[in-house]
Design a protein around this motif. Structure first.
Motif, short mmCIF file in Angstrom:
data_model
loop_
_atom_site.label_atom_id
_atom_site.label_comp_id
_atom_site.label_asym_id
_atom_site.label_seq_id
_atom_site.Cartn_x
_atom_site.Cartn_y
_atom_site.Cartn_z
N UNK A 1 31.16 -25.45 41.60
CA UNK A 1 32.26 -25.66 42.39
C UNK A 1 33.46 -25.42 41.51
N UNK A 2 33.29 -25.85 40.25
CA UNK A 2 34.44 -25.84 39.20
C UNK A 2 34.10 -24.99 38.05
N UNK A 3 33.06 -24.16 38.17
CA UNK A 3 32.95 -23.05 37.06
C UNK A 3 33.63 -22.14 37.37
N UNK A 4 34.50 -21.63 36.28
CA UNK A 4 35.37 -20.50 36.40
C UNK A 4 34.29 -19.33 36.30
N UNK A 5 33.44 -19.26 35.45
CA UNK A 5 32.59 -18.15 35.45
C UNK A 5 31.80 -17.89 36.80
N UNK A 6 31.46 -18.83 37.28
CA UNK A 6 30.70 -18.74 38.77
C UNK A 6 31.77 -18.14 39.66
N UNK A 7 33.08 -18.63 39.68
CA UNK A 7 34.02 -18.27 40.67
C UNK A 7 34.45 -16.86 40.33
N UNK A 8 34.39 -16.20 39.09
CA UNK A 8 34.71 -14.95 38.87
C UNK A 8 33.68 -13.86 39.33
N UNK A 9 32.26 -14.65 39.19
CA UNK A 9 31.19 -13.68 39.68
C UNK A 9 31.30 -13.74 41.41
N UNK A 10 31.53 -14.82 41.91
CA UNK A 10 31.78 -14.70 43.42
C UNK A 10 32.85 -13.74 43.84
N UNK A 11 34.02 -13.93 43.09
CA UNK A 11 35.04 -13.03 43.35
C UNK A 11 34.68 -11.40 43.13
N UNK A 12 34.14 -11.06 42.11
CA UNK A 12 33.41 -9.74 41.89
C UNK A 12 32.42 -9.30 42.79
N UNK A 13 31.91 -10.21 43.45
CA UNK A 13 30.79 -9.88 44.30
C UNK A 13 31.33 -9.61 45.74
N UNK A 14 32.39 -10.29 46.03
CA UNK A 14 33.44 -10.20 47.23
C UNK A 14 34.11 -8.98 47.37
N UNK A 15 34.44 -8.61 46.03
CA UNK A 15 35.29 -7.36 46.10
C UNK A 15 34.47 -6.27 46.06
N UNK A 16 33.13 -6.30 45.55
CA UNK A 16 32.06 -5.18 45.53
C UNK A 16 31.67 -4.82 47.18
N UNK A 17 31.42 -6.11 47.72
CA UNK A 17 30.75 -5.97 49.30
C UNK A 17 32.18 -5.21 50.09
N UNK A 18 33.45 -5.71 49.91
CA UNK A 18 34.48 -5.13 50.72
C UNK A 18 34.74 -3.74 50.30
N UNK A 19 34.63 -3.43 49.07
CA UNK A 19 34.78 -1.89 48.45
C UNK A 19 33.45 -1.03 49.30
N UNK A 20 32.44 -1.68 49.16
CA UNK A 20 31.25 -0.91 49.82
C UNK A 20 31.53 -0.63 51.29
#
Length: 146
Positions: free
Chosen positions: A9-28
């Motif tokens: 919940x407080x890992x910046x790396x995990x949040x960046x990966x989650x944002x990247x994944x959400x962006x990829x899904x929206x782009x797909x």
């Protein structure tokens, strides 16, 4: 907390990966009706910006393996989106270029992807957007230079 002590919940790396994944899904989602994947779009965008890139350069730019990019390029060439010479002009690299069909398809895809980016940034002020860009560029620089 997980076993290794990282609180997701407080890992910046995990949040960046989650944002990247959400962006990829929206782009797909917006690219699928255009008959494209994110990697397909990335390849066309790279070629529009830097015509003549090799398979290896395209693979690095799109974050995929050379083998995956080669399969994609064969399909793009077969479908008329790109052209490659039958034999390399110099060395082993086959420079790839967009065709008019590839450019038209890229224009449609770019509009769809821009709409996703606008949606992603819609909750931020202009100053917050500029700060987000600055911070993310700094993080990338630190990791690459470190």
């Amino acid at each position: 907390m997980s076993q290794d002590g990282i609180d997701l919940q407080t890992s910046l790396g995990y949040l960046l990966k989650e944002a990247s994944s959400a962006l990829r899904v929206a782009m797909e989602e917006v690219l699928r009706p255009l008959g494209m994947s994110v990697t397909h779009y990335s390849c066309l965008e790279l070629l529009a910006q830097r015509p003549g890139l090799s398979n290896s350069e395209l693979a690095r730019g799109a974050f995929v393996t050379r083998q995956s990019m080669n399969v994609l390029l064969q399909a793009l060439e077969r479908d008329g989106y790109v052209t490659r010479p039958a034999a390399p002009p110099v060395g082993k690299a086959l420079p790839t270029r967009l065709t008019p069909l590839g450019r038209r398809s890229l224009e449609q895809a770019t509009a769809a992807v821009r709409a996703v980016e606008v949606r992603m940034l819609s909750g931020l002020t202009g100053a917050e957007q500029a700060e987000a860009f600055r911070l993310l560029r700094g993080m990338v620089r630190s990791l690459r230079d470190g």
